[in-house]
Design a protein around this motif. Structure first.
Motif, PDB file in Angstrom:
ATOM      1  N   ASP A  93     -21.062   9.897  -1.747  1.00  0.00           N
ATOM      2  CA  ASP A  93     -20.153  10.225  -2.836  1.00  0.00           C
ATOM      3  C   ASP A  93     -20.383   9.168  -3.899  1.00  0.00           C
ATOM      4  OD1 ASP A  93     -18.968  12.473  -1.666  1.00  0.00           O
ATOM      5  OD2 ASP A  93     -17.577  11.221  -0.537  1.00  0.00           O
ATOM      6  N   THR A  94     -20.748   9.592  -5.097  1.00  0.00           N
ATOM      7  CA  THR A  94     -21.146   8.648  -6.135  1.00  0.00           C
ATOM      8  C   THR A  94     -20.180   8.679  -7.304  1.00  0.00           C
ATOM      9  OG1 THR A  94     -22.496  10.209  -7.366  1.00  0.00           O
ATOM     10  CG2 THR A  94     -23.556   9.079  -5.509  1.00  0.00           C
ATOM     11  N   LYS A  95     -20.295   7.649  -8.130  1.00  0.00           N
ATOM     12  CA  LYS A  95     -19.502   7.554  -9.347  1.00  0.00           C
ATOM     13  C   LYS A  95     -20.251   8.126 -10.547  1.00  0.00           C
ATOM     14  CE  LYS A  95     -17.549   3.300  -7.585  1.00  0.00           C
ATOM     15  NZ  LYS A  95     -17.735   1.855  -7.589  1.00  0.00           N
ATOM     16  N   GLY A  96     -21.558   8.366 -10.394  1.00  0.00           N
ATOM     17  CA  GLY A  96     -22.373   8.812 -11.519  1.00  0.00           C
ATOM     18  C   GLY A  96     -22.620   7.685 -12.494  1.00  0.00           C
ATOM     19  N   ASN A  97     -23.030   8.038 -13.711  1.00  0.00           N
ATOM     20  CA  ASN A  97     -23.223   7.063 -14.786  1.00  0.00           C
ATOM     21  C   ASN A  97     -24.185   5.937 -14.411  1.00  0.00           C
ATOM     22  OD1 ASN A  97     -21.444   8.259 -16.816  1.00  0.00           O
ATOM     23  ND2 ASN A  97     -19.873   7.860 -15.277  1.00  0.00           N
ATOM     24  N   SER A  98     -25.320   6.334 -13.829  1.00  0.00           N
ATOM     25  CA  SER A  98     -26.384   5.411 -13.437  1.00  0.00           C
ATOM     26  C   SER A  98     -25.967   4.436 -12.339  1.00  0.00           C
ATOM     27  CB  SER A  98     -26.948   4.657 -14.640  1.00  0.00           C
ATOM     28  OG  SER A  98     -27.550   5.571 -15.537  1.00  0.00           O
ATOM     29  N   GLU A  99     -25.086   4.893 -11.450  1.00  0.00           N
ATOM     30  CA  GLU A  99     -24.741   4.075 -10.289  1.00  0.00           C
ATOM     31  C   GLU A  99     -25.975   3.938  -9.398  1.00  0.00           C
ATOM     32  OE1 GLU A  99     -21.697   3.879  -6.492  1.00  0.00           O
ATOM     33  OE2 GLU A  99     -21.892   5.757  -7.576  1.00  0.00           O
ATOM     34  N   ILE A 100     -26.268   2.710  -9.006  1.00  0.00           N
ATOM     35  CA  ILE A 100     -27.428   2.406  -8.176  1.00  0.00           C
ATOM     36  C   ILE A 100     -26.939   2.005  -6.792  1.00  0.00           C
ATOM     37  CG2 ILE A 100     -29.418   0.881  -7.874  1.00  0.00           C
ATOM     38  CD1 ILE A 100     -29.518   0.634 -10.967  1.00  0.00           C
ATOM     39  N   ILE A 101     -27.441   2.713  -5.772  1.00  0.00           N
ATOM     40  CA  ILE A 101     -27.012   2.489  -4.394  1.00  0.00           C
ATOM     41  C   ILE A 101     -28.212   2.072  -3.563  1.00  0.00           C
ATOM     42  CG2 ILE A 101     -25.999   3.572  -2.354  1.00  0.00           C
ATOM     43  CD1 ILE A 101     -24.704   5.626  -4.322  1.00  0.00           C
ATOM     44  N   ASP A 102     -28.076   0.968  -2.839  1.00  0.00           N
ATOM     45  CA  ASP A 102     -29.112   0.520  -1.905  1.00  0.00           C
ATOM     46  C   ASP A 102     -29.011   1.380  -0.647  1.00  0.00           C
ATOM     47  OD1 ASP A 102     -30.830  -0.771  -0.145  1.00  0.00           O
ATOM     48  OD2 ASP A 102     -29.842  -2.717  -0.308  1.00  0.00           O
ATOM     49  N   ILE A 103     -30.031   2.189  -0.393  1.00  0.00           N
ATOM     50  CA  ILE A 103     -30.020   3.085   0.764  1.00  0.00           C
ATOM     51  C   ILE A 103     -31.012   2.646   1.845  1.00  0.00           C
ATOM     52  CG2 ILE A 103     -29.194   5.033  -0.601  1.00  0.00           C
ATOM     53  CD1 ILE A 103     -32.088   6.165  -0.498  1.00  0.00           C
ATOM     54  N   THR A 104     -31.580   1.449   1.685  1.00  0.00           N
ATOM     55  CA  THR A 104     -32.628   0.966   2.590  1.00  0.00           C
ATOM     56  C   THR A 104     -32.207   1.042   4.045  1.00  0.00           C
ATOM     57  OG1 THR A 104     -33.323  -0.551   0.840  1.00  0.00           O
ATOM     58  CG2 THR A 104     -34.232  -0.921   3.048  1.00  0.00           C
ATOM     59  N   ASP A 105     -31.061   0.459   4.387  1.00  0.00           N
ATOM     60  CA  ASP A 105     -30.627   0.438   5.789  1.00  0.00           C
ATOM     61  C   ASP A 105     -30.395   1.842   6.326  1.00  0.00           C
ATOM     62  OD1 ASP A 105     -30.812  -2.322   5.829  1.00  0.00           O
ATOM     63  OD2 ASP A 105     -28.661  -2.641   5.509  1.00  0.00           O
ATOM     64  N   ASP A 106     -29.860   2.727   5.506  1.00  0.00           N
ATOM     65  CA  ASP A 106     -29.638   4.111   5.938  1.00  0.00           C
ATOM     66  C   ASP A 106     -30.967   4.821   6.220  1.00  0.00           C
ATOM     67  OD1 ASP A 106     -26.897   3.744   5.660  1.00  0.00           O
ATOM     68  OD2 ASP A 106     -26.854   4.595   3.645  1.00  0.00           O
TER      69      ASP A 106
END
Length: 139
Positions: A11-24
């Motif tokens: 679930d994101t906030k949008g507006n160029s939100e950057i999420i580290d997904i490496t561990d996932d």
């Protein structure tokens, strides 16, 4: 050659939100039984991107600012004229970055550089629920 498909949801906030997904992504690969091959991470959508980055606050800010300079929110986009959704910049940014990345899988480990993390960027102008595909192909 075996192929394993797994999904990640955010679930994101949008507006160029950057999420580290490496561990996932690494968790998706571990226990797959595939030791050598390719790991592909794909985000379905025309306003999202997957890439790599040294995930630290300064560089996160720098990337967001670079995206704003390359495809500013507040200029005219023909897409906005047609659909009136205000996210023309989101589509342009996603097209430039791309929706997938592939990584070598060697001896059960996904190959990344020391300071390299896999990131997911929601470029849309509103919060969304997003689904990514992690596909592992190999032996």
């Amino acid at each position: 050659m075996p192929v394993l498909t797994r999904y990640l949801e955010y679930d994101t906030k949008g507006n160029s939100e950057i999420i580290d997904i490496t561990d996932d992504v690494i968790r998706s690969v571990s226990g797959s039984g595939i030791n050598n091959g390719i790991v592909t991470v794909f985000a379905a959508g025309s306003t999202v991107a997957v890439t790599t980055l040294e995930y630290e606050s300064g560089l996160i800010h720098d990337l967001q600012q670079a995206l704003e300079r390359i495809a500013p929110k507040d200029i005219e986009y023909k897409h906005n004229e047609r659909w009136h959704d205000g996210n023309g910049h989101s589509h342009v940014r996603a097209s430039l970055l791309g929706q997938s990345e592939s990584f070598p899988l060697i001896d059960g480990s996904m190959l990344l550089g020391t300071w390299q993390q896999v990131i997911f960027i929601d470029l849309d102008n509103r919060a969304r629920s997003r689904k990514l595909v992690v596909q592992i192909v190999g032996e």
